[in-house]
Scaffold this motif. Structure first.
Motif, PDB file in Angstrom:
ATOM      1  N   GLU A  43       0.872  -1.304   0.022  1.00 55.27           N
ATOM      2  CA  GLU A  43      -0.023   0.040   0.210  1.00 55.27           C
ATOM      3  C   GLU A  43       0.709   1.188  -0.068  1.00 55.27           C
ATOM      4  OE1 GLU A  43      -3.740  -0.182   2.215  1.00 55.27           O
ATOM      5  OE2 GLU A  43      -3.179   1.835   3.174  1.00 55.27           O
ATOM      6  N   ASN A  58       2.297   2.272  -3.090  1.00 56.96           N
ATOM      7  CA  ASN A  58       1.399   3.100  -4.067  1.00 56.96           C
ATOM      8  C   ASN A  58       1.250   4.514  -3.565  1.00 56.96           C
ATOM      9  OD1 ASN A  58       0.244   1.520  -6.494  1.00 56.96           O
ATOM     10  ND2 ASN A  58       0.602   0.151  -4.923  1.00 56.96           N
ATOM     11  N   MET A  59       0.934   4.740  -2.374  1.00 60.32           N
ATOM     12  CA  MET A  59       0.720   6.025  -1.799  1.00 60.32           C
ATOM     13  C   MET A  59       1.626   7.062  -2.100  1.00 60.32           C
ATOM     14  SD  MET A  59      -2.487   5.335  -0.620  1.00 60.32           S
ATOM     15  CE  MET A  59      -2.971   4.030  -1.580  1.00 60.32           C
ATOM     16  N   PHE A  67       2.054   8.386  -6.539  1.00 62.05           N
ATOM     17  CA  PHE A  67       1.253   9.059  -7.514  1.00 62.05           C
ATOM     18  C   PHE A  67       1.990   9.851  -8.357  1.00 62.05           C
ATOM     19  CE2 PHE A  67      -1.748   8.081  -3.958  1.00 62.05           C
ATOM     20  CZ  PHE A  67      -2.302   6.949  -4.536  1.00 62.05           C
ATOM     21  N   LEU A  68       2.980  10.642  -7.859  1.00 59.34           N
ATOM     22  CA  LEU A  68       3.419  11.678  -8.706  1.00 59.34           C
ATOM     23  C   LEU A  68       5.000  11.647  -8.761  1.00 59.34           C
ATOM     24  CD1 LEU A  68       0.532  12.943  -8.408  1.00 59.34           C
ATOM     25  CD2 LEU A  68       1.550  15.100  -9.213  1.00 59.34           C
ATOM     26  N   ASP A  92       2.032  -3.677  -9.777  1.00 57.71           N
ATOM     27  CA  ASP A  92       0.876  -3.813  -9.733  1.00 57.71           C
ATOM     28  C   ASP A  92      -0.122  -2.511  -9.710  1.00 57.71           C
ATOM     29  OD1 ASP A  92      -1.516  -5.651  -8.103  1.00 57.71           O
ATOM     30  OD2 ASP A  92      -1.356  -3.864  -6.974  1.00 57.71           O
ATOM     31  N   ASN A 119      -2.554  -1.662 -13.030  1.00 57.08           N
ATOM     32  CA  ASN A 119      -3.966  -1.474 -12.706  1.00 57.08           C
ATOM     33  C   ASN A 119      -4.488  -0.040 -12.742  1.00 57.08           C
ATOM     34  OD1 ASN A 119      -5.224  -4.094 -11.878  1.00 57.08           O
ATOM     35  ND2 ASN A 119      -3.396  -4.295 -10.411  1.00 57.08           N
ATOM     36  N   GLY A 120      -3.424   0.870 -13.383  1.00 55.15           N
ATOM     37  CA  GLY A 120      -3.948   2.182 -13.498  1.00 55.15           C
ATOM     38  C   GLY A 120      -4.073   3.032 -12.269  1.00 55.15           C
ATOM     39  N   VAL A 121      -3.241   2.573 -11.180  1.00 52.38           N
ATOM     40  CA  VAL A 121      -3.281   3.513 -10.133  1.00 52.38           C
ATOM     41  C   VAL A 121      -2.317   4.692 -10.190  1.00 52.38           C
ATOM     42  CG1 VAL A 121      -2.680   3.502  -7.640  1.00 52.38           C
ATOM     43  CG2 VAL A 121      -4.147   1.724  -8.331  1.00 52.38           C
ATOM     44  N   PRO A 130       0.125   6.703 -12.949  1.00 49.99           N
ATOM     45  CA  PRO A 130       0.450   7.205 -13.924  1.00 49.99           C
ATOM     46  C   PRO A 130       1.637   6.908 -14.707  1.00 49.99           C
ATOM     47  CG  PRO A 130       0.454   8.870 -12.794  1.00 49.99           C
ATOM     48  CD  PRO A 130       0.206   7.957 -11.695  1.00 49.99           C
ATOM     49  N   GLN A 131       2.669   6.410 -13.807  1.00 50.59           N
ATOM     50  CA  GLN A 131       4.073   6.158 -14.396  1.00 50.59           C
ATOM     51  C   GLN A 131       4.517   5.081 -13.264  1.00 50.59           C
ATOM     52  OE1 GLN A 131       3.697   9.375 -13.126  1.00 50.59           O
ATOM     53  NE2 GLN A 131       3.980   8.488 -10.965  1.00 50.59           N
TER      54      GLN A 131
END
Lengths: 397, 397, 397
Positions: free
Chosen positions: C106, C109-110, C113-114, C142, C146-148, C150-151
């Protein structure tokens, strides 16, 4: 997916008062204000997804003031500032001191000489966080009107004791994207419910933020919690009034089952009872460690009476077509994963995991939109300039 | 308000040696050096006030090394670096270790491969801070001359045991703005006086910095302190010599009243006696906690004998037309606000509060000017380029 | 010194797979991959030395995740990111929490994002650091698929339990510069030897990184350590296979003397025995403080048996013409300077001090090259664009 021109046209149709105003509570904002925040977030995402730089500050500071731990919001704020060209400087109170009113007034000015935006998290004490932000804002007004500050930095509430607008607005943008438009939310039922967690002292700002925002768009909002787990009464009252005004509904119910029934969206999340948070605030202030320990034991024992408030497959079956959208602000307490029994079963969470990550992914854009709207009178004009210039964020050959 | 051209013409009339030299003590600088620092600060402010970007680094690091807590100076340094396009990287010694001479030499190089400027605060130990900065500078010279470093980063003293040049220069710029010119300070009387505070161990660098700087411009400088609260003798001697050379005066007096009499400017501020700071340095080095506690008790008891050294309405009446300008480096110990009895009464402080905030507001520009002068041989030329380019700091439609 | 065109031509002759791939272990990379990393580092240095901006990100975040203390690598990573235009945001786990597998997934991913790049140091526990990086990478895959995200942010290993590629590659670039080319290393003898230190628990990643990298270029690599101070067996085996394949040699010997004999390069450095690191990992995990203390005592006593493993003048005499190049990752334990007896005598260290600083100076460029290669498919093309644009890093009149 809307085109940039469509987003711009929508933006231009709004009458908003975001420029130069702090973003502290969503219910202090008009519907057009909220729409503009969503649209600007969409445009910023549109541009970044196409490798177009959204840098609109050549230099400038953003101050972060986290009075409580944070990973998600810290990174979201840093990402948002970086996206616009502001550099974050953290106000670490351990390495300075902000004590009483006098010093807040002074510190507010001392950190703001060349500062464009201040993001604050202060969610530990009931009755304090929002007040602190107002006090900071008044100090900035004073400094600006007296010629101390060449600009009046905007304040973004990164979570207070009452509201968590960057979370609730990111949640709303997730729903708008999921359903294909803000107007599509009309009539959708959302269940904001308490859920069991083996922890204690979680703030009320997320459920309050959700009922305070979702009642404004004609949704059917059910708030459910066990006896004693009340939220701040004023916020609950406001939710009721707002639901009526927007053509939706707002109910307080006593079981997760009732809230989940035919829900399109479920948001099961633990929080501490309002009364406990008040007691805790008092004990924390007096530094009563024995009292805090006793209160924690009492609370955990009380929580344990509601261990069946878990979002699991049986619960989900009650929702519309057994297929409601599960939401969470993360991290969730997942049964058998992060704790023995928690807010959500592992199976349900796993099915919606990617959705919750996407939900979180809107936060940097929402924060960036709040900043941009605060600093630029004509947000859509600035975004059009960025679009036309088309400068690459990442260099291309 | 001078035009940009006037400021540039003034700048071009000076002969300075700031380029490539560390800024450690104001008295190591010529009068022209100090004038240039003030003028460059003015020009940077001029440009930023007109939304013209002053970014002259496309990339580059600035290292901050705070060996003592700081809010004001930390934000001022961060603001200054950001204003010019440098990114601050903090050297947090808790997460590394700088122990003896050997390692300072090594660390100085390790943090400097791509670094343009290093800001250091080291004010805890008498005889240490300034020496540490010299040692750091020698290590950088060694690294640069041996081809280890592609540039020799400049060092800015953000407060040492002897001087606090970013504070005193910001104070001076405040006076220049308040009175309308550096030449207007000639003959003005400034009272740098000790004041009571219920705390202990405050550094000597502010009063030393003030008497070490203000005596250079023909001011009448009175230094007042109770018996035993001496400053470093060499600095006091220097102040006397400088006053004579600049056509002003310098006196040491024994009461606040005498210093305040007919003063145009008063700067009442607590500090620890030189002898106590020396004792304390010894105790801190040996880690003698009992000794430190005893010394603190002794000091506070001693301080208490001078509780009437408070800048209040009665004191202010003694000043020129009862209307002297009150100055402070902040935060002040304000009677009835931050403590029962302190350096200044609440009424006096409140009347001058905005002025003290403005005073503090010059610090980011002073630091930026010090950096710019250190890195650019022709500061006025660079500023003219920025002015002519006229790039917006905040994007405009 | 090669011209920019020569470097570009060399770059264009390579077939590499660095784009979009994490840089975790040098032996997962092809020889062309490693050559490209060296060449890109050279080009970045070439440009910066000529005041040409190498900024290829207009905005973007780089996350640093230091799970162990660091000064050198922290500043190198910050410098590298700044050189390319990325802003570092530190993931301070003390202010958040990453516990079990679930949360790594988690958190990965958090924070992303950018985010364009993530640098990780995790070298405390055998069997953990590399695994953590793989887990982080899988979580990012992952999220991206899954499109979470953008890169897919790249991961740079800033030191793990197995390898320390930013160190070994900087060391290699130092050798390439020292000898005038990668081909010149063929046949050169390097002694990677254990050395005495009055400390305990130093990671194995430096010696492993050195034997894992230097055996790929036809060097004669001797690894020497006292009985019991083994490295991870798989890495040692790999070094042997690589030496054979590259036309060099690899030997494990039992004395510093044997390794130093006729060596062109010596790298004396302390480390803990593999078996001890395994025991320590177990004790740390169970929080067994008594056990850790006992182990430390045992280890220090064991170390003390090998106090004569010191790189001193007598040892240096054994090397080729008594004149081998001394290398160290710094800080070294220097006899009579940082400890009574250590890895190297003061005289030997002082003679090579500047060389070790230069060695360290390549690290920012190596890290920047790793980042650039990860983010840009055609690194040489991007560098050419930067070269042709010729934008000043520091503004010029």
């Amino acid at each position: 997916m809307k085109s940039f021109q469509q987003l711009t046209d929508e933006l231009n149709s709004l009458k908003t008062g975001l420029f130069g105003r702090d973003f502290l509570l969503t219910w202090d904002k008009t519907e057009d204000d909220l729409r503009q925040t969503l649209l600007v977030a969409d445009e910023l995402k549109y541009l970044r997804d196409r490798n177009i730089s959204t840098r609109c500050f050549d230099s400038g500071l953003a101050v972060s003031n986290f009075r409580d731990n944070s990973t998600r919001t810290r990174f979201s704020f840093a990402s948002a500032c970086n996206l616009l060209g502001l550099e974050v400087q953290d106000l670490d109170e351990a390495k300075s001191q902000i004590a009483h009113g006098e010093t807040v007034r002074e510190t507010a000015n001392m950190i703001s000489f060349l500062t464009d935006i201040i993001g604050i998290r202060d969610d530990m004490f009931l009755g304090e966080g929002h007040r602190y932000m107002l006090e900071m804002g008044a100090a900035l007004d004073d400094g600006f009107s007296n010629g101390v500050l060449p600009q009046r930095p905007g304040i973004i509430n990164l979570q207070c004791d009452i509201d968590h607008p960057t979370q609730s607005m990111a949640d709303l943008l997730h729903l708008v994207n999921f359903y294909g438009g803000l107007d599509k939310l009309k009539g959708k039922k959302i269940a904001m419910t308490w859920a069991y967690s083996p922890s204690y002292g979680k703030p009320l700002s997320v459920p309050q933020g959700i009922i305070g925002l979702m009642t404004r768009f004609g949704m059917e909002v059910d708030l459910a919690f066990p006896e004693g787990y009340n939220l701040i009464p004023e916020v609950v009252d406001r939710a009721g009034r707002q639901a009526k005004a927007s053509g939706g509904s707002f109910r307080v119910v006593n079981t997760m089952e009732e809230a989940f029934r035919d829900a399109d969206i479920v948001y099961p999340k633990s929080w501490a009872p309002y009364a406990v948070m008040e007691q805790r605030t008092g004990l924390l202030k007096t530094g009563d460690k024995e009292g805090l320990k006793a209160l924690e034991q009492e609370c955990l024992a009380n929580n344990a009476r509601f261990i069946n408030w878990e979002c699991n497959e049986a619960m989900m079956k009650l929702t519309r077509d057994g297929n409601a959208l599960y939401m969470h602000c993360l991290p969730a307490d997942i049964s058998g994963v992060s704790c023995a029994r928690g807010e959500v079963s592992a199976g349900v969470f796993e099915r919606y995991r990617i959705q919750t990550y996407k939900e979180a992914g809107f936060k940097p854009y929402i924060i960036a939109a709040m900043i941009l709207n605060n600093r630029f009178e004509f947000a859509s004009g600035i975004l059009e300039v960025l679009y036309r210039e088309g400068r690459s964020r990442v260099k291309r050959i």
